[in-house]
Design a protein around this motif. Structure first.
Motif, PDB file in Angstrom:
ATOM      1  N   THR B 193       0.853  -1.193   0.000  1.00  0.00           N
ATOM      2  CA  THR B 193       0.000   0.000   0.000  1.00  0.00           C
ATOM      3  C   THR B 193       0.888   1.243   0.000  1.00  0.00           C
ATOM      4  O   THR B 193       1.014   1.931   1.017  1.00  0.00           O
ATOM      5  CB  THR B 193      -0.951  -0.002   1.224  1.00  0.00           C
ATOM      6  N   PRO B 194       1.497   1.519  -1.175  1.00  0.00           N
ATOM      7  CA  PRO B 194       2.450   2.632  -1.231  1.00  0.00           C
ATOM      8  C   PRO B 194       1.785   4.006  -1.240  1.00  0.00           C
ATOM      9  O   PRO B 194       2.423   4.981  -0.896  1.00  0.00           O
ATOM     10  CB  PRO B 194       3.186   2.397  -2.557  1.00  0.00           C
ATOM     11  N   LEU B 208       5.840   8.457  -1.149  1.00  0.00           N
ATOM     12  CA  LEU B 208       5.386   7.076  -1.164  1.00  0.00           C
ATOM     13  C   LEU B 208       5.778   6.355   0.118  1.00  0.00           C
ATOM     14  O   LEU B 208       6.748   6.727   0.788  1.00  0.00           O
ATOM     15  CB  LEU B 208       5.991   6.344  -2.361  1.00  0.00           C
ATOM     16  N   ALA B 209       5.024   5.324   0.404  1.00  0.00           N
ATOM     17  CA  ALA B 209       5.319   4.478   1.567  1.00  0.00           C
ATOM     18  C   ALA B 209       5.410   3.035   1.090  1.00  0.00           C
ATOM     19  O   ALA B 209       5.285   2.730  -0.098  1.00  0.00           O
ATOM     20  CB  ALA B 209       4.232   4.631   2.617  1.00  0.00           C
ATOM     21  N   ARG B 210       5.636   2.122   2.030  1.00  0.00           N
ATOM     22  CA  ARG B 210       5.684   0.698   1.711  1.00  0.00           C
ATOM     23  C   ARG B 210       4.340   0.049   2.059  1.00  0.00           C
ATOM     24  O   ARG B 210       3.818  -0.767   1.297  1.00  0.00           O
ATOM     25  CB  ARG B 210       6.804   0.049   2.523  1.00  0.00           C
ATOM     26  N   HIS B 335      10.135   4.467   1.882  1.00  0.00           N
ATOM     27  CA  HIS B 335       9.903   4.395   0.441  1.00  0.00           C
ATOM     28  C   HIS B 335       9.987   2.930  -0.004  1.00  0.00           C
ATOM     29  O   HIS B 335      10.766   2.150   0.557  1.00  0.00           O
ATOM     30  CB  HIS B 335      10.967   5.235  -0.285  1.00  0.00           C
ATOM     31  N   PRO B 336       9.201   2.537  -1.013  1.00  0.00           N
ATOM     32  CA  PRO B 336       9.194   1.130  -1.451  1.00  0.00           C
ATOM     33  C   PRO B 336      10.581   0.612  -1.821  1.00  0.00           C
ATOM     34  O   PRO B 336      10.823  -0.594  -1.727  1.00  0.00           O
ATOM     35  CB  PRO B 336       8.287   1.158  -2.678  1.00  0.00           C
ATOM     36  N   CYS B 385       6.004  -4.445  -2.840  1.00  0.00           N
ATOM     37  CA  CYS B 385       5.872  -2.997  -2.967  1.00  0.00           C
ATOM     38  C   CYS B 385       6.952  -2.422  -3.884  1.00  0.00           C
ATOM     39  O   CYS B 385       6.714  -1.453  -4.611  1.00  0.00           O
ATOM     40  CB  CYS B 385       5.910  -2.317  -1.597  1.00  0.00           C
ATOM     41  N   PHE B 389       6.048  -0.247  -7.227  1.00  0.00           N
ATOM     42  CA  PHE B 389       6.568   1.112  -7.442  1.00  0.00           C
ATOM     43  C   PHE B 389       6.568   1.479  -8.927  1.00  0.00           C
ATOM     44  O   PHE B 389       6.165   2.572  -9.311  1.00  0.00           O
ATOM     45  CB  PHE B 389       7.986   1.199  -6.856  1.00  0.00           C
TER      46      PHE B 389
END
Lengths: 754, 754
Positions: B193-194, B208-210, B335-336, B385, B389
């Motif tokens: 769930t980025p 962005l997230a992981r 970040h992913p 993830c 990306f």
């Protein structure tokens, strides 16, 4: 005139196509040959509904009735079964009198049949008033005959008539006329009533006769006033009706002709509906045949009937018949060794039969029958009555009759597990057929090789296969029981103990399982086979090589194989029916017990003399063999077939306990703790099975069943469990299962009191 | 402390023994990728009882639930089938969103699920009040896990503790603690769930997230006030109860931990009953897998779980977990493509997994999984993830999500006759399984190779084999139908026309029958086989030699052979169910119709492109072959495979019309005169059959059926009639039969309105 009709039929016509029905009367007698005083056997159920076993005039006079049959063989085979069932249903020591004329008896010995229907009783009372009681006790056999449907249709087309009912009436009227014209021929060949026992008649016959029963003087005949023309159906009907109006006959059925038109209560109905069939009532009981009528007699008479149709019709029917009746009386009252009188012309009928046999290429058997009749004409001593003459002692057949009665009774009871004439069918099916005949449930074999029966009572039809496959089980349940994995899952989910194990679809996966069972006692078995094939048991842990070998053997029988823990204990078979355990059986490997005198070989021979032991699954137990397997087994114990065992020493001849390899069956139904019986019934219930054979392994039957310990495991449920196995056992009382199946299927039968 | 417990187990312990259950949520979307506004599909029956397909928070949020499964493969296979059924039950053009984060949507797009139970609705309304509506639309996967019974028992014995409930609680509490301690590892590997689509959060994440969903900041989390200790079950229970008293939690189930104890509504009950299993709620939906979770993920996580038990327990649980949570948040919001932060020590868990794989000799597959995780730790771009990306466009996954949604939907619908994951089972069984899953009837496969199903609703259990063998047929009826002689007798006795004929048990008798059929068209066939084997048809009278040859062929298949008149006309199959004809089928021999352009070979290829045609009976129609038989058939008509047929010219490639040899099926249910349908149903009724395939020969379907002429004959009744054959036809609309079977079996289901 229906002349030359048969002659025009193509030679490949199935001229023998016909249906037959037999009715045989017979008195029940005591072991002393006296008329029985007991009631009609209660095990035979209700006479109100019984299709096969009735009482005739008196309580002790049985009437055995076959269903309509497609051949004489089928009819006689059915009569044999009904006779067999009846004999085995009698009070101990009673038997059926094998002669038409009764043993010595007085009028007061005869009791009117205790029927439920008051009209039937009243009718019998009226018969006593008109004809007296004693004469009612004379017994005979009736032979019902109808031409086959296709044959009749072929004849009808050949006749070029418009109306098939008219044609049918013409055919059967011709047959009746001709029969009356040639009755003397039948009386001569098959008459078997040479004398009456002392005091039977007010005016006893002077000397011996051939067929008292077939004579007008001594037989069962209407008053002289009753004169019925057979010249045409119209004349017949008007004569009958006139006689009733005049009061000479009370009912149409009181007209006692040696041939009767059948199908309707009132003759007039034949005009519209046609005569269904004809009934020949002239047969005396042949004491030389257990059933009272031989296969040859049935077929000879069938040929005779056909020859009556083959011959041209009578020119002056009533006059001819009048003459023929006088001739018949003469033949009937002649001495058993007298030849036919000169005015009899047997050659006409013999020639007709021979022409018929030739025209239709009937086989040697039928040619032989004609030759036999020809011989009988020349040699009166070869007729039934001629042969009976030699059995007369002190102007009586009492001693001979009793000997034969007991002989036939003995024949019926010597193999109580089988049904006469149907011994090639499965035992359990034979037993169920016995029960159906006994209780009066209608029975038809839909497929003999497939053990497929149709049973019915009134509108209620049940199909039964193998005696235990019925409408009471639903389809998917036996399919589930046939699948060991499915069975196990269902039992497991319900909390019943089964051996733990694993299913494999290939060798690889099964071999990889080895570490998990390397130190365990196990069973390797095909998933679906049911006959013990391909099963290996390792009571001690198997080496990987032996395990692989066992898998090979199992995979040879099925594409799926189960590997299960081996459960220690003894295997018992519980038979459950409709939620109740009805029988418990222990099976023991083939064995003998020493007596200090006989060799093992002799002990086996002695044990094999048990009438319950036979071969090929057509007896409850199998004979013990002494083949390679048994001898090896003996050798392993240090014996051979000539060894003499000490008294009481038991030696097993087989490693397996199957009945089929000579094992013993032990009925433990009464001894088994109720907790196990309840458990077996619960397992069958969980499975949804009406009929079920539950195999439980129990280490100690003195403990109560406990599924939590557990001290009992279910190793198999059987959807086609043997029933006979529980009934006739090597040891123990035995449990009759098939009567319970029948009762469950037909609870509405009066005999079950519901 | 349960340390070193696994290490002491013998190496052949079945360490993988466990049960698994999966729950997968997913939003329904329109073809444009917008949230669907339609109601939950009505074909899916009642959500009140549905065991497999539910709605979660909102009306458009599906929740797919697998039953407890004995392996990860079984669980995933079931999820696949449920997913397949669900996709095929959606409104046309709808699909399931393949990401955890929803597509762009507004709060007003979300409608609370329209459930019957007002309490359930009220609970959802309360959730909206507490957490808001949008966040409810995030979907995930829950992974339920319990150690296998035998494995647990082995562990318990190894532990030498007295009380197995205590032991159980200790094991699962350790597992829960350790999971929370190492959750960052799972977040790293499986987070997916980025980003959130525009305006999803009031405060959108920066960059962005992981795994937004796994983060405390953006995921679905309790208020900070809710602090629950996992240091012991006692502490856990008292904390939970205290939070409820304080009003921080409304119900126990409102405690949203990434791991949940399961088995009782109230934690306190675990003290007595023990924790049944644990639920891991951390899985984001993996869009690269149609089901949202791959087989490898399931098994990697299983190894991870076991390694948590393999490792020693935490010394200071609450403190350790607090630290771990911070680490998890860091990993989740990284970040992913970021690697794990330095304080994460994946080597501990990877070593534990490797030791475990080695100790229990797990196979190369499991070794590979560990290596893959090791690689993922080193190369973040190989994580889910990391891969995702590259799919992000314009800070959105909308386009990628839609593409995948439609791709997976297409996969589910391309073979509508089969059930994903169960393609090796019989088609009719697959169809019935589809129906059961769709309508919410519980389903268990008792034996896959044997097509044996258990279906149930509440206490009502039905076993079904082959899709049509059920409790609704009684056992003896299919046995009767399997026997052609018995079938014929029953039909004949009821007055239904069947071909006349004769049964023979040996060659001799059959040969002697020849004169009677010398001038007739006949069929010679084995009595019991069912697959058309051994049947010879003589449309013109046979010579005696040919007749004898046909008998030889038939006797090779069965010990009994039937010789029957040959009835002219076309054969139709009538499928009857519970007294009603549900479908009528005409089968045509394999054929092609010319277009003036293509060769026969090309026409066959074109026809074979029909997705309904396949091979091995696992598709409704079989591909047409061009083997010797077909080429011979062509040659006899003057063609070869290269011949070009004129437009409209039809050429048959086979003499038989079986579907299995490439024949066409034509659904004539609507066109067939009702009189024939009624007749077929009456025949099945007379037979007592619930399910029946009635084969009628009809010369002219434009005439009404008349059994007196007769202009229709029954040549066979089938107790195991194909159902799929009627459903997916070469021509005609097709009739769905299995839904009717299901409805008849479970009329009490709410969807049937009874």
């Amino acid at each position: 005139m229906l002349n030359q009709l048969l002659q025009k039929l193509p030679e490949n016509t199935n001229i023998l196509e016909a249906t037959f029905g037999l009715e045989r009367e017979g008195l029940r007698v005591t072991p002393e040959g006296k008329i029985a005083k007991s009631d009609h056997p209660s095990v035979l159920g209700s006479r109100t509904i019984h299709p096969y076993i009735q009482t005739d005039f008196s309580e002790e006079q049985l009437e055995l009735i076959t269903p309509i049959s497609d051949s004489t063989r089928q009819a006689r085979r059915r009569l044999g079964a009904i006779f067999d069932v009846t004999q085995r249903s009698l009070e101990p020591n009673e038997a059926i009198w094998p002669l038409s004329m009764p043993p010595y008896l007085k009028a007061e010995d005869i009791e009117i049949a205790k029927l439920d229907n008051p009209e039937e009783v009243a009718y019998r009372q009226q018969l006593v008033a008109t004809y007296g009681k004693l004469i009612q006790s004379i017994s005979g056999i009736h032979y019902n005959f109808e031409l086959g449907k296709n044959l009749f249709q072929t004849l009808f087309l050949e006749s070029q008539l418009d109306n098939s009912v008219d044609f049918r009436n013409q055919v059967y009227m011709k047959l009746a006329r001709q029969f009356l014209n040639y009755q003397w021929f039948v009386t001569y060949l098959f008459g078997a009533t040479p004398l009456a026992e002392k005091n039977f008649y007010l005016n006893m016959p002077q000397g011996l006769a051939r067929a008292l029963r077939a004579s007008k003087t001594y037989g069962y005949a209407n008053d002289d006033k009753v004169q019925i023309s057979f010249s045409s159906l119209d004349n017949y009907i008007s004569d009958i009706e006139e006689n009733i109006v005049q009061g000479h006959l009370s009912l149409e059925k009181e007209f006692y002709s040696a041939v009767r038109l059948r199908g309707s209560k009132h003759s007039r109905d034949y005009l519209e509906k046609g005569i269904s069939y004809v009934e020949f009532r002239n047969f005396d009981i042949n004491p030389f045949d257990p059933l009272g009528i031989s296969q040859e007699t049935l077929d000879s008479f069938h040929l005779f009937i056909l020859s009556l149709l083959w011959l041209d019709d009578l020119e002056n029917a009533d006059a001819d018949i009048e003459v023929a009746k006088t001739l018949n009386e003469k033949v009937a009252l002649a001495h058993p060794l007298d030849p036919l009188p000169a005015q009899a012309q047997p050659q006409i009928i013999l020639d007709a039969m021979r022409d018929l046999v030739q025209h239709f290429h009937l086989d040697a058997y039928y040619q032989g029958l004609v030759e036999q009749m020809e011989l009988a004409v020349k040699a009166p001593e070869t007729t039934i009555c001629g042969r009976l003459f030699g059995k007369i002692a002190d102007a009586s057949l009492a001693a001979f009759g009793l000997t034969k009665a007991l002989e036939y009774h003995q024949e019926s009871t010597q193999a109580p597990y089988s049904l006469k004439g149907y011994e090639s069918m499965e035992l359990s099916t034979q037993m169920l057929m016995f029960d159906a005949i006994q209780k009066g449930v209608n029975l038809e074999i839909l497929d003999e090789n497939d053990q497929f029966l149709k049973l019915w009572h009134q509108d209620h039809v049940e199909l039964v296969k193998n005696g235990n496959m019925t409408s009471r089980d639903n389809y998917v349940v036996p399919l589930a029981m046939a699948n060991k994995t499915v069975t196990k899952k269902i039992l497991d989910q319900a909390g019943f103990p089964t051996p733990q194990g694993q299913e494999f679809a290939n060798m690889d996966a099964a071999i990889r399982y080895y570490p998990l069972i390397a130190d365990k006692a196990i069973v390797v078995k095909p998933k679906s086979t049911n006959f013990g094939l391909g099963i290996s048991i390792f009571q001690k842990p198997a080496s990987q090589a032996d395990y692989a070998k066992a898998l090979d053997i199992a995979f040879a029988e099925d594409s799926d194989v189960l590997v299960e823990e081996f459960i220690t204990g003894t295997e018992y078979r519980f038979f459950t029916l409709n939620g109740k355990c009805e029988a418990v059986l222990l099976r023991l490997a083939a064995n003998v017990v020493g007596d200090g005198k006989h060799s093992i070989k002799d002990l086996v021979d002695l044990k094999n003399q048990d009438p319950l032991r036979g071969s090929g699954h057509r007896s409850p137990l199998e004979k013990i063999q002494l083949g390679d397997i048994e001898q090896l087994m003996l050798a392993q114990q240090g014996y051979d077939v000539d060894s003499v065992l000490e008294e009481g020493v038991k030696v097993e001849l087989r490693g397996n306990s199957n009945i089929s390899t000579g094992g013993d069956s032990v009925d433990l139904t009464e001894d088994m703790d109720q907790s196990y019986k309840d458990l077996a019934a619960q397992m069958a219930d969980v499975m949804g099975a009406w009929v079920c054979g539950v195999d439980l392994i129990i280490p100690d039957i003195n403990q109560k069943a406990d599924i939590n310990q557990p001290n009992v495991h279910c190793i198999e449920l059987n959807f086609n469990p043997s029933m006979y196995m529980h009934t006739y056992c090597h040891q123990g009382p035995g449990q009759a299962i098939t009567p319970k199946i029948l009762q469950e299927l037909f609870p509405e039968l009066p005999i079950y009191g519901k």
